[in-house]
Design a protein around this motif. Structure first.
Motif, PDB file in Angstrom:
ATOM      1  N   LYS A 156      76.411  47.211  59.079  1.00  0.00           N
ATOM      2  CA  LYS A 156      78.089  47.370  58.877  1.00  0.00           C
ATOM      3  C   LYS A 156      78.522  48.613  58.398  1.00  0.00           C
ATOM      4  O   LYS A 156      79.306  49.184  58.520  1.00  0.00           O
ATOM      5  N   PHE A 157      77.568  49.123  57.256  1.00  0.00           N
ATOM      6  CA  PHE A 157      77.957  49.935  56.241  1.00  0.00           C
ATOM      7  C   PHE A 157      77.201  51.078  56.256  1.00  0.00           C
ATOM      8  O   PHE A 157      77.558  52.183  55.551  1.00  0.00           O
ATOM      9  N   GLY A 158      75.939  50.980  56.804  1.00  0.00           N
ATOM     10  CA  GLY A 158      75.151  52.353  56.820  1.00  0.00           C
ATOM     11  C   GLY A 158      74.604  52.354  55.697  1.00  0.00           C
ATOM     12  O   GLY A 158      74.168  51.521  54.783  1.00  0.00           O
ATOM     13  N   ILE A 159      74.065  53.808  55.433  1.00  0.00           N
ATOM     14  CA  ILE A 159      73.144  54.012  54.142  1.00  0.00           C
ATOM     15  C   ILE A 159      74.002  54.044  52.906  1.00  0.00           C
ATOM     16  O   ILE A 159      73.345  53.121  51.846  1.00  0.00           O
ATOM     17  N   PRO A 160      75.128  54.068  52.900  1.00  0.00           N
ATOM     18  CA  PRO A 160      76.020  54.043  51.581  1.00  0.00           C
ATOM     19  C   PRO A 160      76.093  52.560  51.136  1.00  0.00           C
ATOM     20  O   PRO A 160      75.881  52.135  50.096  1.00  0.00           O
ATOM     21  N   GLY A 161      76.420  51.814  52.200  1.00  0.00           N
ATOM     22  CA  GLY A 161      76.441  50.347  51.697  1.00  0.00           C
ATOM     23  C   GLY A 161      75.082  49.866  51.421  1.00  0.00           C
ATOM     24  O   GLY A 161      75.085  48.986  50.170  1.00  0.00           O
ATOM     25  N   LEU A 162      73.725  50.255  51.723  1.00  0.00           N
ATOM     26  CA  LEU A 162      72.638  49.787  51.393  1.00  0.00           C
ATOM     27  C   LEU A 162      72.351  50.205  49.929  1.00  0.00           C
ATOM     28  O   LEU A 162      71.995  49.449  49.189  1.00  0.00           O
ATOM     29  N   CYS A 163      72.704  51.740  49.638  1.00  0.00           N
ATOM     30  CA  CYS A 163      72.481  52.178  48.436  1.00  0.00           C
ATOM     31  C   CYS A 163      73.526  51.304  47.463  1.00  0.00           C
ATOM     32  O   CYS A 163      72.934  51.117  46.185  1.00  0.00           O
ATOM     33  N   GLY A 164      74.643  50.771  47.702  1.00  0.00           N
ATOM     34  CA  GLY A 164      75.464  50.192  47.019  1.00  0.00           C
ATOM     35  C   GLY A 164      74.839  48.930  46.581  1.00  0.00           C
ATOM     36  O   GLY A 164      75.091  48.318  45.403  1.00  0.00           O
ATOM     37  N   LEU A 165      74.199  48.135  47.320  1.00  0.00           N
ATOM     38  CA  LEU A 165      73.554  46.935  47.297  1.00  0.00           C
ATOM     39  C   LEU A 165      72.495  46.908  46.346  1.00  0.00           C
ATOM     40  O   LEU A 165      72.197  46.310  45.372  1.00  0.00           O
ATOM     41  N   VAL A 166      71.732  48.053  46.484  1.00  0.00           N
ATOM     42  CA  VAL A 166      70.490  48.318  45.456  1.00  0.00           C
ATOM     43  C   VAL A 166      71.049  48.534  44.170  1.00  0.00           C
ATOM     44  O   VAL A 166      70.526  47.885  43.124  1.00  0.00           O
ATOM     45  N   LEU A 167      72.083  49.299  44.255  1.00  0.00           N
ATOM     46  CA  LEU A 167      72.671  49.540  42.693  1.00  0.00           C
ATOM     47  C   LEU A 167      73.257  48.298  42.359  1.00  0.00           C
ATOM     48  O   LEU A 167      73.127  48.025  40.899  1.00  0.00           O
ATOM     49  N   PHE A 217      72.039  45.104  42.665  1.00  0.00           N
ATOM     50  CA  PHE A 217      71.171  44.314  42.298  1.00  0.00           C
ATOM     51  C   PHE A 217      70.434  44.915  40.857  1.00  0.00           C
ATOM     52  O   PHE A 217      69.809  44.397  39.972  1.00  0.00           O
ATOM     53  N   SER A 218      70.340  46.314  41.039  1.00  0.00           N
ATOM     54  CA  SER A 218      69.813  46.895  39.739  1.00  0.00           C
ATOM     55  C   SER A 218      70.774  46.433  38.374  1.00  0.00           C
ATOM     56  O   SER A 218      69.957  46.336  37.264  1.00  0.00           O
ATOM     57  N   LEU A 219      71.881  46.524  38.747  1.00  0.00           N
ATOM     58  CA  LEU A 219      72.890  46.584  37.374  1.00  0.00           C
ATOM     59  C   LEU A 219      72.592  44.842  36.806  1.00  0.00           C
ATOM     60  O   LEU A 219      72.589  44.625  35.733  1.00  0.00           O
ATOM     61  N   VAL A 220      72.470  44.066  37.821  1.00  0.00           N
ATOM     62  CA  VAL A 220      72.273  42.539  37.555  1.00  0.00           C
ATOM     63  C   VAL A 220      70.915  42.220  36.918  1.00  0.00           C
ATOM     64  O   VAL A 220      71.057  41.731  35.996  1.00  0.00           O
ATOM     65  N   TYR A 221      70.078  42.975  37.250  1.00  0.00           N
ATOM     66  CA  TYR A 221      68.700  43.024  36.823  1.00  0.00           C
ATOM     67  C   TYR A 221      68.846  43.487  35.470  1.00  0.00           C
ATOM     68  O   TYR A 221      68.048  42.827  34.306  1.00  0.00           O
ATOM     69  N   TRP A 278      71.163  43.969  33.280  1.00  0.00           N
ATOM     70  CA  TRP A 278      72.113  42.939  32.435  1.00  0.00           C
ATOM     71  C   TRP A 278      71.301  41.785  31.931  1.00  0.00           C
ATOM     72  O   TRP A 278      71.442  41.178  30.884  1.00  0.00           O
ATOM     73  N   THR A 279      70.595  41.040  32.701  1.00  0.00           N
ATOM     74  CA  THR A 279      69.976  40.084  32.755  1.00  0.00           C
ATOM     75  C   THR A 279      68.464  40.142  32.059  1.00  0.00           C
ATOM     76  O   THR A 279      67.875  39.155  31.276  1.00  0.00           O
ATOM     77  N   HIS A 280      68.143  41.402  31.979  1.00  0.00           N
ATOM     78  CA  HIS A 280      66.785  41.585  31.146  1.00  0.00           C
ATOM     79  C   HIS A 280      66.754  42.655  30.450  1.00  0.00           C
ATOM     80  O   HIS A 280      65.954  43.742  30.123  1.00  0.00           O
ATOM     81  N   TRP A 281      68.137  42.924  29.631  1.00  0.00           N
ATOM     82  CA  TRP A 281      68.313  43.970  28.796  1.00  0.00           C
ATOM     83  C   TRP A 281      67.274  44.428  27.648  1.00  0.00           C
ATOM     84  O   TRP A 281      66.957  45.345  27.271  1.00  0.00           O
ATOM     85  N   LYS A 282      66.676  43.281  27.030  1.00  0.00           N
ATOM     86  CA  LYS A 282      65.866  43.443  25.914  1.00  0.00           C
ATOM     87  C   LYS A 282      64.157  44.093  26.527  1.00  0.00           C
ATOM     88  O   LYS A 282      63.719  44.731  25.701  1.00  0.00           O
ATOM     89  N   GLU A 283      64.136  43.909  27.581  1.00  0.00           N
ATOM     90  CA  GLU A 283      62.929  44.369  28.409  1.00  0.00           C
ATOM     91  C   GLU A 283      63.341  46.016  28.897  1.00  0.00           C
ATOM     92  O   GLU A 283      62.311  47.190  28.669  1.00  0.00           O
TER      93      GLU A 283
END
Length: 409
Positions: A21-32, A34-38, A40-45
């Motif tokens: 649906k969105f091509g490479i930009p959309g895929l990059c946004g999804l990766v970003l 997931f990275s931000l969520v990780y 946020w949830t694992h900041w101590k590490e």
């Protein structure tokens, strides 16, 4: 034979769907995302990963405030091992009592975990780069040491010019916390070095037009002197030294701009300096200031009707010569004799008779004794020309004839 359908991988499914649906930009946004969520949830590490602390520190820096052009500015950087920034805030608050300077905050470290000699050298180089970028005079930086549960700031004072200073400054007082006198003495000393270096740069351009650059320099010194009367670290020597530099700069400004107001201010500044730089305490410095005061009075005297300023200059030069003797400081003695000759010659031109001109001849000849017969040879052309001009005036006033090729005696 029945075969089970493979369980779909939701991650791959969403990746494929977003890519379609969105091509490479959309895929990059999804990766970003997931990275931000990780993170946020694992900041101590995550925060202890290599380089993360530096990135966070850089992104959270506050912009340094704009310099006040009317004041010398002192920058305070973050101190290493001062997690709550208690010592940094203490220094900033106490600097507010050091009137005449503009305190600014640098929201970053100059040095971290490296108090070796090589680390200090790199720290001073980095600090000086910040000073040049931000039009500041002094940068205070360092670390906080811990001795038996007590913390002591080890501070470095880097100036935009000259040698840096450093020391361990233990805060004093129980009811009222303050920094020791030696800190304020070091800060005063390093400000003097900055002022002296700037003054030396202007002197290096002697003969060139610098009046357009002097007003800001003069204004900063005036502000510092006016507001620092009760500052810790100041004494008669430091104040008179800075005041004399101010007066010298005002003389150059008045001479080059053609305005008399700076010269009047210079005369006042020299007189104030002489109250601190007394003959009893520092006789040669006192005499040197008297000589400079005489020069300012002569320059003023040439611009106004009357002889009051010139008369005063003659008196001032003669006072200076009581300490600037030929035996003690031969070159300064001869220079002051020449200055005295110039003042007397100007007076003689405005008065009738030859009394002042005769005195000028004697002063010029005294100067030539050292400049021609001393251990160091000087260019005496200007003095000889002045002497010849005065001798011609004397002969003319006495009604004698003047030979075009009159020889000097």
């Amino acid at each position: 034979m029945d075969t089970k359908e493979p369980v779909p991988n939701l991650s791959d499914f969403f990746k494929k769907l977003i890519f379609q649906k969105f091509g490479i930009p959309g895929l990059c946004g999804l990766v970003l995302l997931f990275s931000l969520v990780y993170i946020w949830t694992h900041w101590k590490e995550v925060k202890i990963w290599p380089g993360v602390e530096q990135v966070v520190e850089f992104s959270s820096r506050k912009k340094i405030s704009t310099a006040d052009p009317e004041r010398f500015s002192v920058i305070v950087a973050r101190l290493d091992h001062d997690p709550n920034r208690d010592h940094e805030q203490l220094i900033v608050e106490l600097l507010k009592e050091f009137k005449g300077v503009h305190t600014r905050l640098l929201d970053q470290f100059i040095l971290k975990d490296d108090i070796t000699e090589e680390g200090e050298k790199k720290g001073h180089e980095k600090a000086r780069a910040f000073l040049n970028e931000n039009n500041a005079s002094v940068l205070i930086w360092g670390t906080v040491l811990n001795y038996n549960g007590k913390t002591i700031p080890k501070l470095y004072l880097t100036a935009s010019y000259g040698e840096p200073l450093s020391g361990q400054y233990r805060p004093l007082g129980e009811t009222e916390v303050r920094l020791p006198d030696v800190f304020w003495e070091d800060l005063t000393q390093i400000l003097q070095l900055v002022i002296a270096k700037l003054d030396a740069e202007f002197r290096a351009n002697e003969g060139r037009y610098v009046a357009d650059k002097l007003p800001l320099f003069i204004s900063r010194i005036q502000t510092l002197l006016k507001k620092s009367t009760n500052n810790q670290g100041w004494n008669d020597d430091s104040r008179s030294s800075v005041r004399t530099i101010l007066a010298d700069a005002l003389v150059v400004l008045g001479t080059q701009s053609g305005e008399s107001a700076p010269l009047d201010e210079a005369v006042s500044a020299y007189r104030e300096a002489l109250k601190e730089r007394t003959r009893e305490r520092v006789p040669l410095d006192w005499a040197g200031t008297q000589n400079n005061l005489g020069n300012a009075l002569v320059t003023l005297g040439k611009r106004v009707i009357g002889t009051a300023r010139l008369d005063e200059a003659v008196s001032v030069y003669r006072e200076a010569l009581k300490e600037l003797t030929r035996e003690r400081v031969p070159r300064n003695w001869a220079g002051t004799q020449n200055n005295l000759g110039n003042a007397l010659a100007t007076l003689g031109e405005r008065e009738s008779g030859t009394a002042r001109l005769d005195e000028a001849v004697l002063a010029y000849r005294e100067a030539l004794k050292e400049f021609e017969g001393g251990q160091t040879v000087y260019d005496v052309t200007e003095i000889k020309n002045s002497l010849k001009r005065v001798e011609i005036m004397i002969q003319q006033r006495k009604g004698g004839s003047v030979s075009k090729n009159a020889n000097l005696r």
